[in-house]
Design a protein around this motif. Structure first.
Motif, PDB file in Angstrom:
ATOM      1  N   ALA A  47       0.834  -1.205   0.000  1.00 51.69           N
ATOM      2  CA  ALA A  47       0.000   0.000   0.000  1.00 51.69           C
ATOM      3  C   ALA A  47       0.867   1.252   0.000  1.00 51.69           C
ATOM      4  O   ALA A  47       1.852   1.345   0.722  1.00 51.69           O
ATOM      5  N   GLY A  48       0.503   2.210  -0.839  1.00 52.63           N
ATOM      6  CA  GLY A  48       1.225   3.473  -0.914  1.00 52.63           C
ATOM      7  C   GLY A  48       2.399   3.450  -1.887  1.00 52.63           C
ATOM      8  O   GLY A  48       2.912   4.494  -2.240  1.00 52.63           O
ATOM      9  N   LEU A  49       2.811   2.274  -2.328  1.00 53.53           N
ATOM     10  CA  LEU A  49       3.917   2.176  -3.286  1.00 53.53           C
ATOM     11  C   LEU A  49       3.471   1.453  -4.550  1.00 53.53           C
ATOM     12  O   LEU A  49       3.526   2.005  -5.632  1.00 53.53           O
ATOM     13  N   VAL A  50       3.071   0.207  -4.399  1.00 49.82           N
ATOM     14  CA  VAL A  50       2.603  -0.591  -5.523  1.00 49.82           C
ATOM     15  C   VAL A  50       1.088  -0.444  -5.610  1.00 49.82           C
ATOM     16  O   VAL A  50       0.383  -0.772  -4.655  1.00 49.82           O
ATOM     17  N   THR A  51       0.608   0.058  -6.729  1.00 46.59           N
ATOM     18  CA  THR A  51      -0.829   0.266  -6.893  1.00 46.59           C
ATOM     19  C   THR A  51      -1.513  -0.908  -7.578  1.00 46.59           C
ATOM     20  O   THR A  51      -2.733  -1.014  -7.521  1.00 46.59           O
ATOM     21  N   ALA A  52      -0.746  -1.790  -8.214  1.00 45.70           N
ATOM     22  CA  ALA A  52      -1.327  -2.975  -8.842  1.00 45.70           C
ATOM     23  C   ALA A  52      -1.908  -3.883  -7.757  1.00 45.70           C
ATOM     24  O   ALA A  52      -1.357  -3.983  -6.661  1.00 45.70           O
ATOM     25  N   THR A  53      -3.001  -4.528  -8.084  1.00 43.20           N
ATOM     26  CA  THR A  53      -3.649  -5.411  -7.107  1.00 43.20           C
ATOM     27  C   THR A  53      -3.525  -6.882  -7.484  1.00 43.20           C
ATOM     28  O   THR A  53      -4.069  -7.748  -6.806  1.00 43.20           O
ATOM     29  N   THR A  54      -2.821  -7.158  -8.570  1.00 45.20           N
ATOM     30  CA  THR A  54      -2.584  -8.529  -9.004  1.00 45.20           C
ATOM     31  C   THR A  54      -1.089  -8.702  -9.257  1.00 45.20           C
ATOM     32  O   THR A  54      -0.353  -7.717  -9.388  1.00 45.20           O
TER      33      THR A  54
END
Length: 157
Positions: free
Chosen positions: A89-96
Motif C-alpha cells: 500500500a502506498g507504493l505498488v498500486t497494482a492489485t494482481t
C-alpha cells in the motif's frame, strides 16, 4: 529502423507517482530525456564503444571514465522473467501479480523493467519485445511490449 512506441500519460498502472525518479540533476537524466522523446538513450564507453550499465562509472573493458549517451534500438528479447506477488500500500498500486523482466537489447545493453500494459503473466525466455515507455509521475521510463506484432526482418534481435 523506426519503431512507433506509445507513452501513456495517464496514472501509471503499477507504482505510485511519488516513486517517480527526479530527472533534474539525476545522472540518468539522458535516459529520462530520451524516453520523453520516445527514444531509448543508453550509455556507451567513449573509448571502446562497449555498452555500459546505467550507473556504471568505469568501463570494464578499457578502464575509461568517459561515457556517451546515445539512442539505441527499441527491440530485444526476454533474458529472464518472474511474476512478482507483492502488494504494498502506498507504493505498488497494482492489485494482481505483475511481471519483472530482464530484457537483452539488440544494442548490447540489458535492462530490468516491467510491461507497458498491466498483465498478470510473465513472458517466456526468448520472447521478442519492443521497448516503449510508461509515465510515472510525469517521467517517462522504459517498459516492454510483450508479443509485439511480427517484426520486419531488419528489426529482429
Amino acid at each position: 529502423m523506426t519503431v512507433t512506441t506509445e507513452t501513456d500519460t495517464a496514472t501509471d498502472w503499477l507504482l505510485d507517482d511519488g516513486l517517480a525518479p527526479q530527472s533534474d540533476g539525476d545522472p540518468m537524466a539522458p535516459l529520462y530525456d530520451g524516453a520523453a522523446r520516445g527514444e531509448l538513450v543508453l550509455p556507451f564507453c567513449v573509448r571502446c564503444d562497449v555498452p555500459l550499465d546505467l550507473e556504471q562509472q568505469v568501463c570494464d573493458r578499457c578502464g575509461s571514465f568517459e561515457k556517451d549517451w546515445r539512442s539505441t534500438e527499441l527491440v530485444g528479447i526476454v533474458h529472464s522473467s518472474t511474476l512478482m506477488h507483492r502488494l504494498e500500500a502506498g507504493l505498488v498500486t497494482a492489485t494482481t501479480p505483475y511481471p519483472i523482466i530482464d530484457v537483452e537489447l539488440a544494442g548490447g545493453h540489458r535492462l530490468i523493467m516491467t510491461t507497458i500494459d498491466p498483465t498478470s503473466t510473465a513472458p517466456r525466455i526468448g520472447d521478442a519485445v519492443l521497448i516503449g515507455f510508461r509515465t510515472l509521475g510525469g517521467v517517462s521510463i522504459p517498459a516492454a511490449r510483450i508479443n509485439p506484432a511480427p517484426l520486419d526482418t531488419e528489426a529482429r534481435p
